[in-house]
Write an enzyme that holds these catalytic residues in place. Structure first.
Site, mmCIF file in Angstrom:
data_model
loop_
_atom_site.group_PDB
_atom_site.id
_atom_site.type_symbol
_atom_site.label_atom_id
_atom_site.label_comp_id
_atom_site.label_asym_id
_atom_site.label_seq_id
_atom_site.Cartn_x
_atom_site.Cartn_y
_atom_site.Cartn_z
ATOM 1 N N ALA A 1 -2.486 -6.578 -1.887
ATOM 2 C CA ALA A 1 -3.896 -6.917 -1.760
ATOM 3 C C ALA A 1 -3.988 -8.431 -1.573
ATOM 4 O O ALA A 1 -3.099 -9.169 -2.011
ATOM 5 C CB ALA A 1 -4.628 -6.496 -3.012
ATOM 6 N N GLY B 1 -0.436 -3.486 -3.169
ATOM 7 C CA GLY B 1 -1.292 -2.615 -2.361
ATOM 8 C C GLY B 1 -0.606 -2.151 -1.081
ATOM 9 O O GLY B 1 -0.944 -1.092 -0.538
ATOM 10 N N GLU C 1 1.383 0.738 -2.082
ATOM 11 C CA GLU C 1 0.423 1.809 -2.405
ATOM 12 C C GLU C 1 -0.171 2.408 -1.130
ATOM 13 O O GLU C 1 -0.382 3.616 -1.031
ATOM 14 C CB GLU C 1 -0.667 1.257 -3.318
ATOM 15 C CG GLU C 1 -0.117 0.891 -4.698
ATOM 16 C CD GLU C 1 -1.109 0.132 -5.555
ATOM 17 O OE1 GLU C 1 -1.601 -0.929 -5.109
ATOM 18 O OE2 GLU C 1 -1.407 0.586 -6.670
ATOM 19 N N GLU D 1 2.440 -6.560 -9.200
ATOM 20 C CA GLU D 1 1.148 -6.953 -9.800
ATOM 21 C C GLU D 1 1.317 -7.565 -11.189
ATOM 22 O O GLU D 1 0.558 -8.446 -11.587
ATOM 23 C CB GLU D 1 0.224 -5.730 -9.897
ATOM 24 C CG GLU D 1 -0.351 -5.246 -8.576
ATOM 25 C CD GLU D 1 0.510 -4.221 -7.866
ATOM 26 O OE1 GLU D 1 1.719 -4.097 -8.178
ATOM 27 O OE2 GLU D 1 -0.022 -3.528 -6.974
HETATM 28 N N1 CO8 Z 1 -2.408 -12.221 -0.651
HETATM 29 C C1 CO8 Z 1 -2.822 -13.307 0.047
HETATM 30 N N2 CO8 Z 1 -1.993 -14.055 0.799
HETATM 31 C C2 CO8 Z 1 -0.696 -13.703 0.847
HETATM 32 C C3 CO8 Z 1 -0.189 -12.597 0.142
HETATM 33 C C4 CO8 Z 1 -1.109 -11.825 -0.626
HETATM 34 N N3 CO8 Z 1 -0.742 -10.715 -1.312
HETATM 35 N N4 CO8 Z 1 1.142 -12.494 0.369
HETATM 36 C C5 CO8 Z 1 1.458 -13.508 1.191
HETATM 37 N N5 CO8 Z 1 0.359 -14.247 1.476
HETATM 38 C C6 CO8 Z 1 0.254 -15.434 2.334
HETATM 39 C C7 CO8 Z 1 0.785 -16.679 1.628
HETATM 40 O O1 CO8 Z 1 -0.225 -17.228 0.801
HETATM 41 C C8 CO8 Z 1 1.149 -17.537 2.796
HETATM 42 O O2 CO8 Z 1 -0.035 -18.098 3.325
HETATM 43 P P1 CO8 Z 1 -0.087 -19.687 3.713
HETATM 44 O O3 CO8 Z 1 0.949 -19.816 4.814
HETATM 45 O O4 CO8 Z 1 -1.493 -19.886 4.166
HETATM 46 O O5 CO8 Z 1 0.296 -20.419 2.489
HETATM 47 C C9 CO8 Z 1 1.670 -16.552 3.832
HETATM 48 O O6 CO8 Z 1 1.131 -15.276 3.451
HETATM 49 C C10 CO8 Z 1 3.182 -16.441 3.857
HETATM 50 O O7 CO8 Z 1 3.610 -16.154 2.532
HETATM 51 P P2 CO8 Z 1 4.764 -16.999 1.787
HETATM 52 O O8 CO8 Z 1 4.751 -18.407 2.251
HETATM 53 O O9 CO8 Z 1 4.593 -16.773 0.316
HETATM 54 O O10 CO8 Z 1 6.056 -16.254 2.347
HETATM 55 P P3 CO8 Z 1 7.483 -16.130 1.639
HETATM 56 O O11 CO8 Z 1 8.403 -15.575 2.681
HETATM 57 O O12 CO8 Z 1 7.869 -17.392 0.959
HETATM 58 O O13 CO8 Z 1 7.282 -15.030 0.472
HETATM 59 C C11 CO8 Z 1 6.474 -12.962 -0.441
HETATM 60 C C12 CO8 Z 1 6.970 -13.724 0.807
HETATM 61 C C13 CO8 Z 1 7.645 -12.830 -1.445
HETATM 62 C C14 CO8 Z 1 6.012 -11.587 -0.009
HETATM 63 C C15 CO8 Z 1 5.322 -13.754 -1.105
HETATM 64 O O14 CO8 Z 1 4.365 -14.077 -0.102
HETATM 65 C C16 CO8 Z 1 4.623 -13.030 -2.199
HETATM 66 O O15 CO8 Z 1 5.136 -12.941 -3.304
HETATM 67 N N6 CO8 Z 1 3.399 -12.522 -1.911
HETATM 68 C C17 CO8 Z 1 2.570 -11.861 -2.908
HETATM 69 C C18 CO8 Z 1 3.107 -10.477 -3.264
HETATM 70 C C19 CO8 Z 1 2.259 -9.840 -4.332
HETATM 71 O O16 CO8 Z 1 2.169 -10.307 -5.453
HETATM 72 N N7 CO8 Z 1 1.589 -8.723 -3.997
HETATM 73 C C20 CO8 Z 1 0.740 -7.974 -4.912
HETATM 74 C C21 CO8 Z 1 -0.688 -8.423 -4.759
HETATM 75 S S1 CO8 Z 1 -1.779 -7.694 -5.980
HETATM 76 C C22 CO8 Z 1 -2.082 -6.130 -5.341
HETATM 77 O O17 CO8 Z 1 -1.574 -5.751 -4.324
HETATM 78 C C23 CO8 Z 1 -3.042 -5.269 -6.125
HETATM 79 C C24 CO8 Z 1 -3.265 -3.909 -5.452
HETATM 80 C C25 CO8 Z 1 -4.454 -3.152 -6.058
HETATM 81 C C26 CO8 Z 1 -5.746 -3.328 -5.273
HETATM 82 C C27 CO8 Z 1 -5.602 -2.952 -3.790
HETATM 83 C C28 CO8 Z 1 -6.779 -3.396 -2.972
HETATM 84 C C29 CO8 Z 1 -6.471 -3.369 -1.482
#
Ligand code: CO8
Length: 257
Positions: A65, A108, A111, A131
């Site tokens: 998400a 998400g 999911e 999460e």
């Molecule tokens: N949300 C918003 N932006 C994101 C997300 C995210 N989940 N994941 C990546 N991005 C963005 C980053 O902020 C970054 O943006 P910017 O270049 O503007 O800074 C861009 O994507 C590239 O990401 P990274 O620079 O972090 O890339 P890396 O290769 O270093 O890392 C990862 C990749 C490991 C995937 C890392 O981006 C990461 O950990 N992302 C978050 C993963 C996460 O925690 N996901 C769970 C989110 S909570 C959730 O899903 C709840 C679900 C229940 C509700 C569902 C409703 C739809």
């Protein structure tokens, strides 16, 4: 309908949905979830479409998400709006959906893949429910569908530690139906969807409904449902065509009736 966060390509029997926020690793915001639901509803309503494929980019199916969208959410707002409840519509789609997953399928994203009926993964795919590292828990099925897919032990491990699982582990755990080289991912998923799309829609939709019943009702109830659905398909022209074609040693031409 015009979409802004997804690309939609209608093929012969298949709707291909490509998540299209690659700069944010296809983070799922409300608009994107709404558009995915709308496209799948379109597929359900189109007799030419028999199955859909949902895919992302090579780097990410979806990294979860959109954390930036969720960060300021409050409990009262989340509760009153029943935040994320409408996303369940994706799992209620009646025609089969294949998730073609390369790269990250996290939170998400994992999911969303599990709301689909078959997950085909590239050898680069990484699944996880991180999460817990954000101070929350999965909210659209991660604590439930993951248990059905991989069992309690591995689901607890993934949900409590937030660790990622590679494609090979996901396949042996039962989350993923097939793992293929990343370059073959889309063709493999589209071929499978095309095969499903060429079948009788009534039969594929009943099959999906019947398999899903196995997760919802006791065995005797599920078996009764299956038997009634099985019997009802003898009312379709497609059953007559399917069996006649076998006997006449030709391929069946289903008319979707
Ligand atoms: N949300 C918003 N932006 C994101 C997300 C995210 N989940 N994941 C990546 N991005 C963005 C980053 O902020 C970054 O943006 P910017 O270049 O503007 O800074 C861009 O994507 C590239 O990401 P990274 O620079 O972090 O890339 P890396 O290769 O270093 O890392 C990862 C990749 C490991 C995937 C890392 O981006 C990461 O950990 N992302 C978050 C993963 C996460 O925690 N996901 C769970 C989110 S909570 C959730 O899903 C709840 C679900 C229940 C509700 C569902 C409703 C739809």
């Amino acid at each position: 309908m015009a979409y802004e966060t997804i690309l939609v390509d209608k093929r012969d029997h298949v709707l291909l949905i490509t998540l299209n926020r690659s700069s944010a690793l296809n983070a799922l915001n409300a608009q994107m979830m709404g558009e995915i639901s709308a496209a799948l509803a379109e597929a359900d309503g189109d007799p030419r479409i028999g199955a859909s494929v949902v895919t992302g980019s090579e780097r990410a199916f979806a990294a979860g998400a959109d954390i930036k969208e969720m960060a300021e959410l409050s409990f009262p707002q989340s509760f009153v709006e029943d935040y994320a409840a409408s996303y369940e519509a994706i799992a209620q789609t009646r025609k089969p959906i294949i998730a073609a997953v390369a790269g990250y399928a996290l939170g998400g994203g994992c999911e969303l893949a599990m709301m689909c009926d078959i997950i085909i993964a590239a050898d680069t795919a990484k699944f996880g429910q991180p999460e817990i590292t954000l101070g929350i828990i999965p909210g659209i099925g991660g604590t439930q569908r993951l248990v059905h897919a991989v069992g309690k032990a591995k689901a607890m491990d993934l949900v409590l530690t937030g660790r990622m699982m590679e494609a090979e582990e996901a396949e042996s755990a039962g989350l993923v139906a097939r793992v293929v080289p990343v370059d073959d991912l889309l063709d493999t998923a589209l071929d499978a969807a095309e095969k499903i799309g060429e079948m009788s829609n009534a039969a594929t939709m009943m099959a999906k409904e019947a398999v899903n019943r196995a997760f919802e009702v006791p065995l005797a109830e599920g078996l009764r449902f299956e038997r009634r659905a099985f019997q009802s398909l003898f009312a379709t022209e497609d059953q007559k065509e399917g069996m006649e074609a076998f006997i006449e040693k030709r391929s069946a031409q289903f008319k979707q009736r």
